[in-house]
Each structure stands twice: as C-alpha cells, then as structure tokens.
Write a protein that holds these residues in place. Structure first.
Motif, PDB file in Angstrom:
ATOM      1  N   ASP A 121       0.990   5.759  -5.853  1.00  0.00           N
ATOM      2  CA  ASP A 121       1.470   7.038  -6.381  1.00  0.00           C
ATOM      3  C   ASP A 121       0.394   8.112  -6.516  1.00  0.00           C
ATOM      4  OD1 ASP A 121       4.109   6.390  -6.628  1.00  0.00           O
ATOM      5  OD2 ASP A 121       3.931   5.631  -8.673  1.00  0.00           O
ATOM      6  N   TYR A 122      -0.841   7.799  -6.158  1.00  0.00           N
ATOM      7  CA  TYR A 122      -1.905   8.760  -6.453  1.00  0.00           C
ATOM      8  C   TYR A 122      -2.676   9.197  -5.225  1.00  0.00           C
ATOM      9  CZ  TYR A 122      -0.500   7.963 -11.126  1.00  0.00           C
ATOM     10  OH  TYR A 122       0.281   7.903 -12.253  1.00  0.00           O
TER      11      TYR A 122
ATOM     12  N   MET B  77       9.333   7.285   2.660  1.00  0.00           N
ATOM     13  CA  MET B  77       8.654   6.645   1.533  1.00  0.00           C
ATOM     14  C   MET B  77       9.342   5.389   1.028  1.00  0.00           C
ATOM     15  SD  MET B  77       7.234   9.767  -0.747  1.00  0.00           S
ATOM     16  CE  MET B  77       6.056   8.759  -1.665  1.00  0.00           C
ATOM     17  N   TYR B  78      10.581   5.201   1.425  1.00  0.00           N
ATOM     18  CA  TYR B  78      11.239   3.945   1.047  1.00  0.00           C
ATOM     19  C   TYR B  78      10.729   2.853   1.990  1.00  0.00           C
ATOM     20  CZ  TYR B  78      14.506   6.770  -1.706  1.00  0.00           C
ATOM     21  OH  TYR B  78      15.061   7.637  -2.612  1.00  0.00           O
TER      22      TYR B  78
ATOM     23  N   LEU C 140      21.784   7.978  -5.813  1.00  0.00           N
ATOM     24  CA  LEU C 140      21.301   6.949  -4.889  1.00  0.00           C
ATOM     25  C   LEU C 140      19.793   7.016  -4.661  1.00  0.00           C
ATOM     26  CD1 LEU C 140      21.624   4.644  -2.903  1.00  0.00           C
ATOM     27  CD2 LEU C 140      22.430   6.271  -1.182  1.00  0.00           C
ATOM     28  N   MET C 141      19.269   8.242  -4.432  1.00  0.00           N
ATOM     29  CA  MET C 141      17.828   8.314  -4.175  1.00  0.00           C
ATOM     30  C   MET C 141      17.037   7.831  -5.384  1.00  0.00           C
ATOM     31  SD  MET C 141      17.296  11.667  -1.778  1.00  0.00           S
ATOM     32  CE  MET C 141      15.553  11.289  -1.547  1.00  0.00           C
TER      33      MET C 141
ATOM     34  N   ALA D  19      11.801  11.743  -0.918  1.00  0.00           N
ATOM     35  CA  ALA D  19      11.220  10.447  -0.580  1.00  0.00           C
ATOM     36  C   ALA D  19      10.559  10.479   0.799  1.00  0.00           C
ATOM     37  CB  ALA D  19      12.275   9.351  -0.667  1.00  0.00           C
ATOM     38  N   GLY D  20      10.012  11.646   1.155  1.00  0.00           N
ATOM     39  CA  GLY D  20       9.277  11.706   2.419  1.00  0.00           C
ATOM     40  C   GLY D  20      10.146  12.119   3.577  1.00  0.00           C
TER      41      GLY D  20
ATOM     42  N   TRP E  38      14.495   4.556  -5.666  1.00  0.00           N
ATOM     43  CA  TRP E  38      13.146   4.616  -6.238  1.00  0.00           C
ATOM     44  C   TRP E  38      12.963   3.543  -7.300  1.00  0.00           C
ATOM     45  CZ3 TRP E  38       9.032   6.217  -4.184  1.00  0.00           C
ATOM     46  CH2 TRP E  38       8.971   7.396  -3.434  1.00  0.00           C
TER      47      TRP E  38
ATOM     48  N   TYR F  88       4.104  12.651  -6.838  1.00  0.00           N
ATOM     49  CA  TYR F  88       4.433  11.957  -8.082  1.00  0.00           C
ATOM     50  C   TYR F  88       3.651  12.488  -9.302  1.00  0.00           C
ATOM     51  CZ  TYR F  88       5.062   8.333 -11.535  1.00  0.00           C
ATOM     52  OH  TYR F  88       5.323   7.676 -12.695  1.00  0.00           O
ATOM     53  N   PRO F  89       2.316  12.623  -9.177  1.00  0.00           N
ATOM     54  CA  PRO F  89       1.583  13.101 -10.358  1.00  0.00           C
ATOM     55  C   PRO F  89       2.064  14.483 -10.813  1.00  0.00           C
ATOM     56  CG  PRO F  89       0.067  12.265  -8.682  1.00  0.00           C
ATOM     57  CD  PRO F  89       1.421  12.323  -8.047  1.00  0.00           C
TER      58      PRO F  89
ATOM     59  N   TYR G 252      10.269   0.389  -7.149  1.00  0.00           N
ATOM     60  CA  TYR G 252       9.260   0.080  -8.165  1.00  0.00           C
ATOM     61  C   TYR G 252       9.439  -1.336  -8.696  1.00  0.00           C
ATOM     62  CZ  TYR G 252       7.344   4.792  -8.338  1.00  0.00           C
ATOM     63  OH  TYR G 252       6.716   5.962  -8.010  1.00  0.00           O
TER      64      TYR G 252
END
Ligand SMILES: Cc1cc2nc3c(=O)[nH]c(=O)nc-3n(C[C@H](O)[C@H](O)[C@H](O)COP(=O)(O)O)c2cc1C
Ligand code: SF4
Ligand code: FES
Lengths: 159, 434
Positions: free
Chosen positions: A138-139, A69-70, A27-28, B165-166, A32, B127-128, A36
């Motif tokens: 993402d950075y 983050m979602y 699911l996670m 995811a945080g 993701w 992520y990186p 995206y």
C-alpha cells in the motif's frame, strides 16, 4: 481453509453497502476487503463475495479481471511494483527493475521461492516528481537509488 | 507576477489540519453559500471563468448550469481523483496539503446543484492519500459541515470515497460512473450526457479535484477577482507538475500562462546536467509533444498551447534532454495506451496494439521506411473514431511525434529490411509481444 469474512470485515462491507443505493456498487469495496483478508482473489473467494452481494460469479470475475490491482494470482508478501512510465523511465525506472531483478534473482511477474517478493512493472503511479519510484503493497518508495533499494529490501527480508 | 499568492497550495504550516484551515477562514465560503440562492452561486462561478482542471478545460459554471435544478431523481456529484494520466501528480498534492479546501468546494458544488450525495473517486494506488482524505472528511463531519441539516440549515449531504483498483480509463467521466456502480470501467456512449443520465441514470456532474478546490476562494473573493489571475481565457492558477530531466521536479502553483522557460529554468532549476532540450510533453502523456524550437516565449495555458498544436491537459510537464530517444519514449507511451485500452472500440483496441508493434520494430532497427507512414495512418484512423477521448489520447503522441520529430524516426528505419507480408498488409493481427 473456510472462506468467510471476519466479523470486522462483514461490518466493513455493511458500511460500504450503506454508501450506495444498490448493493452491487459495493462490489469493488468487497473485493478490496477480500484481497486484504485472503491475499488474492481465487475463484472461490470471488464466488463467496458474489454470494454476499447477490451478484453472479461471472460478473464478479469480469470486474476483478478489469482492474489490475486485484490479484488474480497469489503474490509474494511484498509486491514490488516498479513504475517504468515516461517520467520514471527518464530517471532510470528500467534500471531499478533490472537491479531488483538481479538482486532477487526473479524476472518480471515472478515471486521469490520463499514467497516474500513479487516483482512487476507498473504504469505511472502519480509520483513522477519523485522518480524513480515503486509501490510496495500500500505504500510508495520514492527517489530510489541503489543504496535506498538495498536498505529497503534488506529491511523487508528480515521482517 | 512576483506578488502571486498561491490559491490552493498555500504556504501555511499544517494547513491540512481542520483547525488551522478554519483559523484561516476555512469553511466560511461554504457557510456563505448556505444562505445564497443556487443560481447566484453558479453565476459567481461562471463570472470567475474557471475551466475544468481535469484536461478538457470545460467552463465549470456552465457545466453546473446543465444540471436540472428540479429533479424527481436524486442527483450526484463525482469528484475525479483518478489521476492516472502519466506525468500527472497534482491532485495528490491537494489531498495531502489542502484537503479541506477541496471538501469545501465539493460541499459548495452540492449546494449549488442541490446534490445530496458526493463520491470522491480516487485511484486505488493512492491508498495513503485516501487515508488522509478520509481523516479530513471525518473531521468535517465532526464539525457538522457534512451530514444531516448542516449547521442548522435544511441542507444535507454525504461525502463518500470510492476507491478505484488500477485502471487509467476510469478517469474518463463515464467510465468513472460505471466504476462507481461496481462495474467494469467501460466508457459510455454520449449522449445521453451525465447531467441528464449519469450515476444510476440520475443527473450527475463530474469535476476534477483541482477544479473543486478552486471554488471556495472564488466564493470568498468573487468571480471577478479570480478572472483577473493569469491568462483571461484560461484564468486562475494552475498546478504545474515538472518531471523528467529536470533539476527540481515537483508541483508548482503559478498563474496560468506562466512562461514554459520560467517553469523549467526559474522554478525547475533547469535541465539536469545542463543539457539542451530535445522534447517536452506539456500536459500529461496524451498531449502532443513540443520541440525545443517551440518553447521560447511559450505561455502555459490552453489557448497559447493551441498555437503549437497542443493542449494544457493536466499540466504535467515532462522535460527530455538532447540524448533522449524519441522513438523509445513514444513506444513506451504507446505501450501504456495499449495496456489501458478498455477494448470496446475496434480502432482503439486494435490500433494501439498495431502502433506498438510498428514502433517496436522501428525501435529495434527492423522497421522499413514505409512503416512511418503506416504508423501515422493507424494513428489518424484511431483519432475521432472511438467512443471516448482515450482514442485521441493514444493517437496524438504518435501522430505529432512523427510530424515534429520525423528525422528521429527516419534515422531508425532501414531500407534493407524485408518484412514478412503479414506485417505490411493491414488488418492482420500478429500475436502481440509482452
Ligand atoms: C482517457 C481519459 C482519462 C481521464 N482521466 C482523468 C483523470 O484522471 N482525472 C480527471 O479529473 N479527469 C480525467 N479525464 C477527464 C474527465 O473525463 C472529465 O472531463 C473531467 O473529470 C471533468 O472535470 P473538470 O470539468 O473539472 O475538468 C480523463 C479523460 C479521458 C478521456
Ligand atoms: S476509445 Fe478505447 S478506451 Fe475509449 S471506449 Fe473505446 S476502446 Fe475503450
Ligand atoms: S511516470 Fe512513474 S510515477 Fe509517473
């Protein structure tokens, strides 16, 4: 817009499922992939993901809500997440928030009218040795100064 | 220790590259363990005295020995790379600079415990670094170190990355298990312990990334060699992280027990603008802070830190200069815990918000003198009364800051403030500010 994973994303989901003994555990990863592709997780997207994995919508929602983050709301093309936790705070993390907020004329949690930038305050991002810093999508952008912020934002506004 | 050679962050160019890693003896320890008995591997790790680097300092060899050797069910290893404790940024350095030593350690752990699936849990923001580690895992697969019948042996294992995811709480080992199962990251009540009932109810071991990265050199050079590095009770090197008001912030790998003053002045280049020190956090935001008087001669390892009522935690050291407002710092840290509490236990869920409201009014000059005692009381009522150690983590900074920096709190409270009854009486919840 029809909510459907691309062929490539369906393959990615199959790959993720193969990592676990139960498909629920994917699911996670599925959320993701969805984020995206669709940018954020609307109720319809969550229902679609639940359908793919045979998980009730309520469970999908519970998981999506739990993890910060979602994105449960649409965000700008560039999601500026400025760390203000202790190490960054000591190095001017809040000044970075104020500076960006003034420059883009948006408050925390707001998006610029052109949909380009969303600004939020973040908890420690594991970059305390290169504070102050922010995450953009993402950075990471580290060791921020006013000049550096100016050049980053200028570049992103043009792209 | 002038002749100390880093064990993990070695000074070899391109060490993250599998070819370079192998040229320097990489994966030899793993090959050796394929021919060893599992008990022998665990004995070697026990002999090394290695303690977990995730914060709790639990002896790694002993943890491994809790795993049943024979099991009808599959067994799992979880490598904990959640790294979300404020002021911690060391595991990321391993993903970047020496991912293969971590992967090799993971594989050795799998051999020692008879594990066929390992998950590397990495915080979603990294992520990186997830991309970097995935590349390293793919390279190790290509060389035949991961997969089926590894190097012609009858041993097979798979290594997968699980992206978070945080959620800070997912670093807590049982929350991490739930997160891998695709659920909300809520900690589980213990017992049962993960070694008996972990992922999907199967025997599971959870180890920190740095812990696992220490395994290959232990196998290569022997546990005894390792046990002689640094402080005997907490041996090996530590990846100290320096941040805050410091001239040269960053990760420094040094023997455990390195003097705090050496870390700050010799390696970290001293306090920014040559100021005096007000407060130090010795190992991530949860650890009780230290006063300037406590740092002289203080060695940085868990045993020595206990003498000043603190712990080594993740080794993330935050230096704060003389101008620092202690109340503001503790308020910011408490805001973090308030935000990250998973909400299962009442003392933690309500207590964090309550502490934050009190700290907020003290900070704004609207607190009464009694507020300090009330704040301490709330902290003490969270500590020890919750399902997981997050409660302690949230309570300690507050409780110890009041104890060690009382005048800073007293300076901010105000005799003349008259609080609404609602703020004085306990258990009345005021709408939270955010
Ligand atoms: C709130 C909380 C957060 C934690 N976060 C982490 C973390 O990010 N990384 C980690 O390795 N351990 C973390 N831990 C400790 C783990 O629960 C566990 O003890 C550790 O991963 C075990 O590995 P070790 O024995 O190798 O240290 C956390 C614990 C708590 C209570
Ligand atoms: S102590 Fe806090 S974080 Fe831990 S289980 Fe209880 S409510 Fe959740
Ligand atoms: S405090 Fe900002 S990255 Fe850690």
């Amino acid at each position: 817009m029809e909510i459907k994973f691309t062929e490539e994303n369906l393959k990615k989901l199959e790959e993720a499922k193969s990592h676990y003994p139960t498909s629920d555990a994917a699911l996670m990863a599925a959320l993701w992939i969805a984020q995206y592709q669709f940018g954020w997780l609307s109720a319809d997207v969550m229902k679609y993901v639940g359908g793919l994995l045979n998980i009730p919508y309520e469970h999908v929602l519970g998981v999506a809500e739990f993890y910060t983050m979602y994105n449960k709301k649409p965000v700008g093309k560039y999601h500026l997440q400025v760390c203000t936790n202790v190490s960054c705070m000591l190095c001017g993390g809040y000044d970075v928030v104020d500076y960006i907020s003034n420059k883009l004329d948006i408050g925390l949690g707001e998006t610029t009218p052109d949909g380009k930038f969303t600004l939020i305050e973040a908890e420690c991002l594991g970059s305390c040795g290169t504070a102050p810093m922010m995450q953009i999508n993402d950075y990471y952008e580290e060791n921020l100064s006013k000049d550096k912020i100016d050049s980053i934002l200028d570049k992103l506004s043009k792209s | 220790m002038p002749d100390f050679q880093p064990i993990i962050l070695k000074n070899i160019p391109d060490f993250h590259n599998i070819e370079v890693y192998m040229k320097n003896g990489g994966y030899e320890a793993f090959k050796k363990t394929l021919k060893m008995k599992p008990e022998e591997i665990i004995e070697e790790v026990k002999r090394s005295g290695l303690r977990g680097r995730g914060g709790a300092c639990f002896p790694t060899g002993m943890k491994w020995s809790f795993m049943p050797q024979k099991s009808e069910k599959p067994k799992y290893l979880c490598a904990n790379g959640d790294e979300s404790e404020p002021a911690s940024f060391k595991d990321r350095e391993i993903f970047e600079k020496n991912p293969h030593q971590f992967i090799e350690g993971t594989l050795i752990a799998c051999v020692a415990m008879g594990i066929k699936t390992a998950y590397v849990y990495i915080r979603g923001e990294y992520y990186p670094w997830i991309v970097m580690l995935q590349k390293a895992i793919d390279d190790a697969y290509a060389k035949g170190f991961i997969g089926k019948n590894i190097l012609g042996s009858d041993f097979s294992t798979e290594v997968y990355i699980h992206r978070g995811a945080g959620a800070y709480i997912c670093g807590e080992e049982t929350a991490l298990l739930n997160s891998i199962e695709g659920k909300r990251g809520m900690p589980r009540f213990k017992p049962p312990f993960p070694a008996n009932y972990g992922l999907w109810g199967c025997p599971t071991t959870i180890n920190n990334i740095e812990t696992l990265a220490n395994i290959p050199p232990i196998i290569e050079n022997g546990g005894e060699w390792f046990s002689k590095i640094g402080e005997p009770k907490h041996c090996g090197s530590l990846l100290y992280g320096l941040s805050g008001h410091i001239n040269k912030p960053g990760i420094y790998e040094l023997p455990s027990g390195t003097l705090l003053t050496d870390l700050i002045y010799k390696y970290g280049g001293g306090v920014k603008d040559n100021k005096a020190i007000k407060m130090i956090i010795p190992g991530g935001s949860s650890m009780p802070p230290l006063t300037a008087d406590e740092i002289d001669g203080l060695q940085m390892d868990n045993e020595h830190l206990k003498s000043v009522n603190s712990y080594i935690g993740t080794g993330g050291i935050v230096v704060m200069n003389e101008d620092t407002d202690v109340v503001k710092i503790i308020k910011r840290i408490t805001k973090f815990y308030y935000h990250e509490s998973c909400g299962q236990c009442t003392p933690c869920r309500e207590g964090c918000g309550w502490m934050l409201r009190i700290l907020d009014r003290i900070d704004k000059g609207q607190g009464r003198p009694e507020d300090i005692e009330l704040l301490r009381d709330v902290a003490c009522n969270i500590e020890g009364n919750t399902i997981c150690a997050f409660g302690d983590a949230a309570a300690w900074p507050v409780k110890w800051a009041i104890k060690k920096f009382l005048p800073d709190f007293e300076k901010k409270v105000n005799e003349s403030v008259s609080l609404p009854i609602a703020n004085r009486v306990h258990s009345l919840r005021v709408t939270h500010q955010e």
